[in-house]
Write a protein that holds these residues in place. Structure first.
Motif, short mmCIF file in Angstrom:
data_model
loop_
_atom_site.label_atom_id
_atom_site.label_comp_id
_atom_site.label_asym_id
_atom_site.label_seq_id
_atom_site.Cartn_x
_atom_site.Cartn_y
_atom_site.Cartn_z
N ASP A 110 0.86 -1.18 0.00
CA ASP A 110 0.00 0.00 0.00
C ASP A 110 0.90 1.23 0.00
O ASP A 110 1.26 1.76 1.05
CB ASP A 110 -0.89 -0.04 1.25
CG ASP A 110 -1.92 1.08 1.25
OD1 ASP A 110 -1.78 2.04 0.45
OD2 ASP A 110 -2.87 1.01 2.05
N ARG A 147 2.82 7.97 3.86
CA ARG A 147 2.33 8.85 4.93
C ARG A 147 2.96 8.55 6.28
O ARG A 147 2.69 9.25 7.25
CB ARG A 147 0.81 8.68 5.07
CG ARG A 147 -0.02 9.44 4.07
CD ARG A 147 -1.45 9.55 4.56
NE ARG A 147 -1.99 8.26 4.95
CZ ARG A 147 -2.97 7.65 4.31
NH1 ARG A 147 -3.54 8.20 3.27
NH2 ARG A 147 -3.42 6.48 4.73
N ARG A 184 -3.30 12.10 21.20
CA ARG A 184 -3.26 13.01 20.05
C ARG A 184 -4.15 14.24 20.34
O ARG A 184 -5.25 14.08 20.89
CB ARG A 184 -3.81 12.27 18.82
CG ARG A 184 -3.62 12.96 17.51
CD ARG A 184 -4.19 12.08 16.39
NE ARG A 184 -5.62 11.87 16.54
CZ ARG A 184 -6.55 12.71 16.07
NH1 ARG A 184 -6.20 13.78 15.41
NH2 ARG A 184 -7.82 12.45 16.27
N ALA A 234 -6.88 16.43 19.69
CA ALA A 234 -8.02 16.20 18.80
C ALA A 234 -8.77 17.49 18.50
O ALA A 234 -9.48 17.58 17.50
CB ALA A 234 -8.96 15.18 19.42
N GLN A 293 -8.30 19.27 23.83
CA GLN A 293 -8.93 17.96 24.02
C GLN A 293 -8.03 16.89 23.41
O GLN A 293 -7.65 16.99 22.25
CB GLN A 293 -10.29 17.92 23.33
CG GLN A 293 -11.26 18.98 23.87
CD GLN A 293 -12.48 19.11 22.99
OE1 GLN A 293 -12.37 19.20 21.77
NE2 GLN A 293 -13.64 19.13 23.61
N SER A 329 -7.13 12.83 22.51
CA SER A 329 -7.78 11.57 22.19
C SER A 329 -7.53 10.54 23.29
O SER A 329 -6.47 10.53 23.92
CB SER A 329 -7.25 11.04 20.86
OG SER A 329 -7.79 9.78 20.59
N GLY A 330 -8.50 9.66 23.47
CA GLY A 330 -8.34 8.57 24.42
C GLY A 330 -7.63 7.37 23.80
O GLY A 330 -7.66 6.28 24.36
N SER A 331 -7.00 7.57 22.68
CA SER A 331 -6.39 6.45 21.95
C SER A 331 -4.90 6.29 22.23
O SER A 331 -4.23 5.53 21.55
CB SER A 331 -6.60 6.66 20.44
OG SER A 331 -5.93 7.85 20.03
N ASN A 344 -3.49 2.73 22.60
CA ASN A 344 -3.39 1.95 21.36
C ASN A 344 -2.29 2.48 20.45
O ASN A 344 -1.60 1.70 19.79
CB ASN A 344 -4.73 1.94 20.62
CG ASN A 344 -4.73 0.93 19.49
OD1 ASN A 344 -4.34 -0.23 19.68
ND2 ASN A 344 -5.13 1.35 18.31
N MET A 354 0.55 -0.04 19.23
CA MET A 354 0.83 -0.30 17.82
C MET A 354 2.31 -0.09 17.51
O MET A 354 2.92 -0.86 16.78
CB MET A 354 0.00 0.62 16.92
CG MET A 354 -1.45 0.26 16.91
SD MET A 354 -2.32 0.94 15.49
CE MET A 354 -2.08 -0.36 14.30
N LEU A 377 4.32 -2.99 18.93
CA LEU A 377 4.17 -4.22 18.14
C LEU A 377 4.97 -4.12 16.84
O LEU A 377 5.63 -5.06 16.42
CB LEU A 377 2.69 -4.47 17.84
CG LEU A 377 1.86 -4.98 19.02
CD1 LEU A 377 0.38 -4.76 18.77
CD2 LEU A 377 2.15 -6.46 19.28
N ARG A 402 8.14 -6.40 15.47
CA ARG A 402 8.24 -7.09 14.17
C ARG A 402 9.55 -6.74 13.47
O ARG A 402 10.20 -7.59 12.88
CB ARG A 402 7.04 -6.74 13.29
CG ARG A 402 5.72 -7.29 13.80
CD ARG A 402 4.62 -7.22 12.75
NE ARG A 402 4.23 -5.86 12.42
CZ ARG A 402 3.30 -5.16 13.08
NH1 ARG A 402 2.68 -5.69 14.12
NH2 ARG A 402 2.99 -3.93 12.70
N ARG A 444 -6.06 15.54 -4.87
CA ARG A 444 -6.95 16.36 -4.04
C ARG A 444 -6.33 16.70 -2.69
O ARG A 444 -6.80 17.55 -1.97
CB ARG A 444 -8.32 15.69 -3.88
CG ARG A 444 -8.27 14.38 -3.15
CD ARG A 444 -9.54 13.58 -3.40
NE ARG A 444 -9.43 12.28 -2.77
CZ ARG A 444 -9.81 12.04 -1.52
NH1 ARG A 444 -10.33 12.99 -0.78
NH2 ARG A 444 -9.66 10.85 -1.00
N GLY A 449 3.80 -16.42 -6.69
CA GLY A 449 5.01 -16.95 -6.09
C GLY A 449 5.71 -15.94 -5.18
O GLY A 449 6.78 -16.23 -4.66
N SER A 450 5.11 -14.76 -4.99
CA SER A 450 5.74 -13.68 -4.20
C SER A 450 7.20 -13.48 -4.62
O SER A 450 8.10 -13.43 -3.78
CB SER A 450 5.68 -13.97 -2.70
OG SER A 450 4.38 -14.13 -2.29
#
Lengths: 631, 186
Positions: free
Chosen positions: A227, A233, A263, A265, A273, A275-277, A280, A284, A287, A291, A358, A488-489
């Protein structure tokens, strides 16, 4: 109005590297620079900043760091002097103090207007970079007036800020570095953290950039990722270049007393204000880092390096307090300054060619701007590979794009000398025949084939002139090849090995040269030459198995046996992949057979920047087409 | 480069979702949706909301059937308990949004799920809604979601699916970030 062949806009490392490539190709050009060489580094960055990449990684075509501290990180004055030195070394025709006010398309190229007069040129390279203006969210307007606001472009040092608390918004490389030094200056920092990419400076005794380079991550190509929009980004790695080679992650900041919030918001009634994130966002990043380190460990084991490296370890998960604050009263006096470290955007206000999407970014395919022949882009995130924004990424990108540009100029010259564009179906094909057959009749399919060549390579390939007799057959063959590559990647490097081994076994000089050059750019000149010669000197076991198999299939498919297939299995390929590999080679044999039987000679453009060792290794097959003037 | 004996099937048509993503990238105006609910007061704290139509892909859309949701308060609030409390319905929204995301992300990553269950706990100090203490907010002071997932994947892969599901979840965003709300009377 002055004329030249190529106008390069921007004399940073990318524009200068492009200048060197154009000079090597004898393409007349000028480099326009609003300020002085390396202007952004000189005028738009904070005092303590050092490069995030170690010195050994400052590799430009023709100049590699040669000081006595290869593992250190350049300060800004050092970066400026390195780039200055490069500009002198490559004798770049830089016109300083020249601000571009407009780039416009004309019937035969572009006009570049500047405050020092206008230039006309058939080709333009945009090397103004990805970071021209600081991005600030729209709700910055709701910040109470007695709270000062500073962007990361305006920020120089902590003493420039009022005493008192500081809200740093953003936690990429910029945000964490500013948060750290501002907090250490005695101004308590609150850091607003959204999505971020965590990395240790050192892992198992080596710089994280060394690892990313060694395992091939930085060389990952834009046409090989799932992607591309998403990876373009991604925020920058949370790293800092310091003499102590310290890791500056969120845990290091909170250990020093920096307060974390989510963050930012919005701002409502003078209240920020968050974010409650937050939890996470940190999970992320942890994790994803896990990897990356797993991949590094696997690579080290596969290459037998475990004994000489420090043992694997994992950083502590990012600590987040039980209930991070969700709001902060900006009018309360605790926060005196907001520092926006919310990213940068390019500024194309002067670009009058309709090529923006855009979101205001240029639509392009690996730096070849869409729908604007002769217009090129450099230095954007993941332009052609993951390292495209690094100094180290400029060499490969400018090599490929200058090759494309040279091909485009040649093609444009052919088009002009024929007095017509290749557009009318049914018309006699203005491209000369490339083998024993006459020129094919033009059709929409043939036009598409030629257009694809020109947009991908910069010129129409001799193979395409042969296949123009049935362009749809070539489409179908390409589709089938694409299918087995996906099934076959097969990576770009694996394809390069399969094609060069197969083509050299067949005595096909065309695909040997074309792919030998690509493989050399990907894996090194000697690597490619060794596959073409058949000695496979630089290949690892799995790659050797591919090369050996491709030669067997090409030379004598009736003499293979089960042990040959076992060798592929031992090299780590499962049966489904072995089937894909075999179909891939067989289809390439079909392609080579048609080209060779009908007398397609390798494109003369292939000689351009062809590594000597690759050319020497292809002492077989049809010679290169006569150079320079295909008509 | 691995072979899978049985194709991964969590019942999510990822191909269709990816196609939709591509189509809506090209035609962003079709991505403008409006979700709607109607609510009628029944009696006391009991109300019944219905969901039937929504707008999207450039036109009016309709669910296969009309869905109906009763909301009320339990008897300890001197109500008749004809349905879940509205705050519990918020938890339902969060749980089902995250769980749908888990299935979709797992499918996209070709990970077979065997079972997924979630427990949600929303803590609330009701001194806020009762107006006892103006320093206490009306809403949840925090929400805890705990997943139990059995799947063909490592613990870290499962955590990554749950993390990605939060990143892409509408309800998670609605709850964790402020939203302007306009309430008018006709």
């Amino acid at each position: 109005m002055q004329s030249t062949t190529t106008v390069v806009i921007g004399a940073g490392h990318a524009g200068l590297a492009m200048s060197r490539q154009l000079t090597a190709r004898s393409i007349d050009h000028v480099v326009l620079e609003r300020g002085d060489v390396a202007n952004t580094w000189k005028t738009e960055r904070w005092d303590s900043l050092r490069l995030l990449t170690p010195n050994w990684q400052s590799r430009l075509p023709g100049l590699t760091y040669d000081g006595d501290d290869p593992d250190g990180y350049m300060t800004m004055p050092e970066v400026i002097s390195f780039i200055d030195r490069y500009a002198r070394l490559v004798s770049a025709p830089v016109q300083r103090g020249t601000t571009v006010t407009a780039v416009r398309a004309t019937s035969d190229g572009y006009v570049v207007d500047t405050d020092q007069g206008s230039w006309r040129a058939p080709t333009v390279v945009l090397a103004t970079g990805a970071c021209n203006v600081a991005h600030v969210p729209a709700f910055a307007g709701a910040v109470p007036p007695d709270v000062a606001q500073v962007t990361s472009m305006q920020y120089r040092r902590p003493q420039q800020l009022d005493d008192g608390g500081v809200l740093v918004v953003g936690a990429s490389a910029t945000g964490i570095q500013l948060a750290d030094e501002i907090h250490r200056s005695g101004r308590p920092v609150t850091l607003a953290v959204g999505a971020h990419v965590r990395a240790p400076r050192m892992y198992r005794g080596l710089d994280i950039q060394r690892w990313m380079d060694d395992i091939g991550l930085l060389d990952e190509r834009y046409d090989e990722v799932d992607d591309i929009t998403r990876v373009r980004r991604l925020p920058s790695l949370q790293i800092v270049g310091t003499p102590q080679r310290t890791t500056l992650d969120i845990n290091a900041l909170t250990a020093n007393g920096v307060r974390l919030v989510g963050r930012l918001a919005g701002i409502s009634d003078g209240k920020a204000q968050f974010s409650g994130s937050l939890r996470n966002a940190c999970a992320m990043a942890d994790l994803k880092l896990g990897r990356l380190l797993d991949t590094i460990d696997e690579w080290a084991t596969d290459h037998g390096l475990d004994a000489q490296l420090e043992p694997p370890w994992r950083p502590e998960p990012t600590g987040v307090e039980e209930s991070p604050p969700l709001g902060l009263d900006l009018a309360g006096g605790d926060i005196r300054t907001i520092v926006w470290a919310t990213g940068y955007r390019p500024d194309y206000s002067w670009l009058q060619v309709p090529v923006l999407d855009r979101k205001g970014l240029i639509r392009h395919d690996g730096g070849v701007v869409d729908d604007a022949p002769g217009l090129y882009l450099l230095g954007m995130p993941f332009l052609r590979r993951r390292k495209s924004t690094l100094i180290d990424g400029a060499g490969a990108d400018t090599n490929e794009l200058s090759s494309h540009l040279a091909g485009y100029l040649e093609q444009a010259a052919v088009g002009r000398s024929n007095g017509a564009r290749l557009t009318q179906p049914g018309q006699e094909n203005p491209s000369p025949p490339a083998g024993f057959l006459g020129a094919a009749t033009m059709s929409a399919d043939v036009q598409r084939l030629y257009d694809n060549d020109v947009s991908g390579m910069g010129y129409v390939m001799n193979t395409s002139r042969v296949w123009a007799h049935d362009a749809v057959a070539l489409d179908r063959l390409s589709e089938l090849l694409g299918h087995v590559v996906r099934t076959g990647s097969l990576t770009f490097r694996q394809r390069g090995i399969l094609i060069t081994s197969c083509a050299s076994a067949l005595g096909d000089s065309y695909c040997s040269l074309a792919w030998g050059k690509k493989l050399a750019a990907e894996a090194g000149d000697e690597f490619a030459a060794s596959v073409l010669r058949g000695d496979d000197g630089e290949l690892d076991e799995s790659e050797k198995a591919l090369a050996v198999w491709a030669r067997q299939v090409a030379r004598d498919p009736n003499n293979t046996d089960a042990s040959d297939v076992s060798r592929l299995r031992e090299a780590g390929f499962d049966d489904a992949t072995i089937f894909s590999i075999t179909v891939f080679v067989a289809l390439r044999i079909a392609f080579s057979t048609v080209n060779d039987a009908l007398g397609a000679r390798p494109d003369w453009q292939l000689a351009d920047a062809m590594p000597t060792s690759v050319r020497d290794a292809v002492a077989f097959g049809r010679p290169l087409a006569d150079g320079g003037d295909p008509s | 480069m691995t072979t899978t004996d049985t194709p991964v099937d969590n019942g999510v048509n990822v191909a269709a979702l990816l196609e939709a993503r591509e189509a809506l990238t090209a035609a962003p105006e079709a991505a403008q949706f409006q979700w709607r609910a109607n609510c009628v007061w029944e009696h006391g704290t009991h109300s019944r909301s219905t969901i039937e139509r929504f707008f999207g892909l450039g036109g009016e859309q309709q669910h296969k059937t009309t869905f109906s949701f009763d909301a009320d308060h339990p008897e300890i609030f001197a109500s008749e308990d004809h349905g879940a409390t509205p705050v519990e319905i918020v938890l339902v929204g969060l749980a089902s949004c995250l769980t749908a995301g888990v299935a979709a992300v797992a499918q996209n990553r070709e990970i077979q799920l065997r079972s997924v269950s979630a427990t949600l706990e929303g803590d609330m100090d009701i001194q806020g809604i009762l107006g006892i203490d103006s320093d206490v907010r009306n809403g949840f002071s925090g929400i805890k979601v705990t997943y139990d997932i059995d799947a063909d994947a490592s613990a870290d892969e499962i955590k990554a699916i749950v993390a990605q599901s939060q990143k892409r979840s509408a309800v998670y965003d609605i709850i964790t970030n402020p939203t302007n709300v306009t309430v008018e009377v006709r």
